[in-house]
Design an enzyme around this catalytic site. Structure first.
Site, mmCIF file in Angstrom:
data_model
loop_
_atom_site.group_PDB
_atom_site.id
_atom_site.type_symbol
_atom_site.label_atom_id
_atom_site.label_comp_id
_atom_site.label_asym_id
_atom_site.label_seq_id
_atom_site.Cartn_x
_atom_site.Cartn_y
_atom_site.Cartn_z
ATOM 1 N N LYS A 102 0.864 -1.210 -0.003
ATOM 2 C CA LYS A 102 0.066 -0.065 0.086
ATOM 3 C C LYS A 102 0.718 1.370 0.066
ATOM 4 O O LYS A 102 1.864 1.249 0.770
ATOM 5 C CB LYS A 102 -1.020 0.067 1.131
ATOM 6 C CG LYS A 102 -1.993 1.109 1.173
ATOM 7 C CD LYS A 102 -2.684 0.935 2.456
ATOM 8 C CE LYS A 102 -3.976 2.071 2.499
ATOM 9 N NZ LYS A 102 -4.803 1.985 3.567
ATOM 10 N N SER A 104 -9.581 1.866 2.593
ATOM 11 C CA SER A 104 -8.854 2.647 1.836
ATOM 12 C C SER A 104 -7.870 1.802 1.015
ATOM 13 O O SER A 104 -7.344 2.393 0.130
ATOM 14 C CB SER A 104 -8.256 3.754 2.690
ATOM 15 O OG SER A 104 -7.357 3.300 3.688
ATOM 16 N N SER A 115 -9.744 -0.306 6.827
ATOM 17 C CA SER A 115 -9.305 -0.215 5.598
ATOM 18 C C SER A 115 -8.640 -1.425 4.869
ATOM 19 O O SER A 115 -8.639 -1.552 3.771
ATOM 20 C CB SER A 115 -8.182 1.090 5.641
ATOM 21 O OG SER A 115 -8.992 2.122 5.345
HETATM 22 N N1 GLN Z 1 -13.188 4.485 6.334
HETATM 23 C C1 GLN Z 1 -12.366 4.758 7.697
HETATM 24 C C2 GLN Z 1 -12.037 6.238 7.544
HETATM 25 O O1 GLN Z 1 -12.191 6.748 6.561
HETATM 26 C C3 GLN Z 1 -11.327 3.779 7.829
HETATM 27 C C4 GLN Z 1 -10.150 4.153 7.023
HETATM 28 C C5 GLN Z 1 -8.793 3.400 7.338
HETATM 29 O O2 GLN Z 1 -8.853 2.259 7.873
HETATM 30 N N2 GLN Z 1 -7.786 3.992 6.828
HETATM 31 O O3 GLN Z 1 -11.513 6.824 8.552
#
Ligand code: GLN
Length: 461
Positions: free
Chosen positions: A67, A142, A166
């Site tokens: 990532k 994400s 994410s």
């Molecule tokens: N969707 C969640 C957020 O936007 C989690 C994102 C993540 O785990 N990086 O904060």
């Protein structure tokens, strides 16, 4: 989809160089937009090293995607943002050091929501990632690129990061396995931070066993992360004949499509002979709101460093300091990141700190207590990973609707516990994920149970 075992079998009869070249051909033809940066030259060089017997280790010769919020020495690391469009880290993250030590071949850096803020990978500066099962839909976020590259046969293993879901969300939407480890098991050294107290780097793969292998590689002691627990991990599958007691969390659910498949899976679990009961977690109704206060508060502080002087992209026309600073931030950050910086700054401001941030921390304590109580009765807890099937691209235009999709995943990060998303079948051709949660450092239990369920589901479908 590709597994480590299959790839190793292929390596017995074909050269690693040819296999990796073929993989890049597939990636270059693909529409998924899973990668921001490809590392073709370095990867082919490593493949040659493998063929000459120079690459050794647990995952020698295996293509791994990383990532793009995880630092890679000499390889552009953008965090999905224009702010870091040209940033080339001078060092490797701990997890990348481990991948290299164990002989992995890094294929490229995967697309992601900007600074990991999002649930669909639509906030990336580098464009949306498409779902491998339906290209008109999102891959989740994400870590959308890491999920999509596995679902689309563009890597064998992938690393994601999980602050509020994410890893688990894209695993669920792309029909692959993803594990958010216990807070502190995997070093965050070299992870560009979004919300430090919540996030972990974790393994993603096409089957449970491969997730276990990758976790073995990346878990370990690292003094450069002060929250690192100093533990390593070895999957021994020691719960072979264990009769797990599974709790269904009443406050976590989904829409009709998701619930329907979830209930079928619960019946499967019962028919496997496991004990299943219900458990109520009253604090969860406040968890989502509290998560968004804590996460945005930490983000507003973390992202203050990108001012175009110390960090971030720089402009030539040096104006007054404040005008320069705001120009860099206006151009460098996208809408979602700006929204979160403003939310977090507000929640942490002197006048509102007690009303919002302190309250959110109290909710976090209640969430931890609910988990403690539940794990004194059950070995593992389950729920649907996501409350809905993968969305159409553009469907979640309203930010609040998007935030609500994290309702089942964020309590896990508040509690610092491990959780895995396992693919458990399809509804109208789209994958559904089951979330399996365990107590702190009980990854072994989660993986053993997931492995049994994975085998059972493969046999019954
Ligand atoms: N969707 C969640 C957020 O936007 C989690 C994102 C993540 O785990 N990086 O904060």
């Amino acid at each position: 989809m590709l597994t480590v075992e299959e790839w190793k079998n292929r390596l017995e009869c074909e050269s690693c160089y040819d296999l990796i070249s073929e993989l890049f051909e597939r990636i270059e033809r693909s529409n998924l937009n899973a990668y921001i940066t490809l590392c073709k030259e370095e990867a082919l060089k490593r493949a040659e090293d493998y063929d000459r017997g120079k690459l050794k280790g647990k995952i020698a010769g295996i293509p791994v995607a990383v990532k793009d919020c995880i630092s890679t020495k000499g390889i552009r690391t953008t965090c999905g943002s224009r702010m870091l469009e040209n940033y080339i880290p001078p060092f490797d993250a701990y997890v990348v050091e481990k991948l290299k030590q164990e002989g992995a071949i890094i294929v490229g850096k995967t697309n992601m929501d900007e600074f990991a803020m999002g649930t669909t990978t639509e906030t990336s500066y580098f464009g949306v990632v498409k779902n491998p099962y339906d290209e008109s839909r999102v891959a989740g976020g994400s870590s959308g690129g890491s999920g999509a590259c596995l679902g689309g046969n563009e890597a064998v293993l992938a690393l994601g990061s999980d602050t509020g879901g994410s890893i688990r969300c894209p695993a669920s939407f792309c029909g692959v396995v993803g594990l958010k480890p216990t807070y502190g098991l995997v070093s965050r050294y070299g992870l560009i931070p979004y919300a430090n107290s919540l996030e972990q780097i974790g393994p993603m793969a096409c089957c449970v066993r491969d997730v276990a292998i990758l976790l073995e590689v990346i878990a370990g002691k690292d003094s450069r992360d002060s929250t690192n627990a100093g533990k390593s991990f070895k999957f021994e599958d020691k719960y072979g004949d264990y009769n797990f007691k599974i709790g269904i969390v009443e406050e976590m659910g989904g829409n009709e499509d998701v619930n329907c498949r979830f209930e079928e899976v619960v019946e499967l679990i019962k028919s496997m002979g496991f004990r299943v009961g219900k458990v109520s977690m009253p604090s969860f109704k406040y968890a989502l709101a509290a998560y968004y206060i804590i996460a945005t508060g930490e983000a507003s502080s973390n992202l203050a460093r990108y001012d175009g002087v110390r960090y971030g992209f720089a402009l030539d026309n040096l104006d007054s300091w404040t005008r320069y600073f705001s120009k860099v931030r206006s151009l460098g950050f996208g809408e979602e990141v700006k929204r979160r910086i403003m939310l977090g700054t507000y929640a942490l401001s002197a006048g509102y700190y007690g009303k919002y941030y302190l309250k959110a921390l109290k909710v976090r304590t209640l969430v931890r207590r609910d988990f403690e109580r539940a794990f004194s009765e059950f070995d593992l807890l389950i729920s649907p990973t996501m409350p809905a099937l993968p969305f159409k691209i553009g469907e979640l235009a309203d930010p609040l609707t998007m935030y609500k999709m994290d309702v089942n995943t964020v309590p896990v990060n508040m509690g610092g516990i491990p959780a895995l998303s396992l693919p458990v079948g399809f509804v109208r051709g789209l994958p559904v994920g089951l979330q399996i949660m365990g107590n702190h450092f009980e990854e072994e239990k989660i993986l053993s149970f997931a492995l049994k369920l994975e085998n059972y589901i493969t046999e019954t479908i």
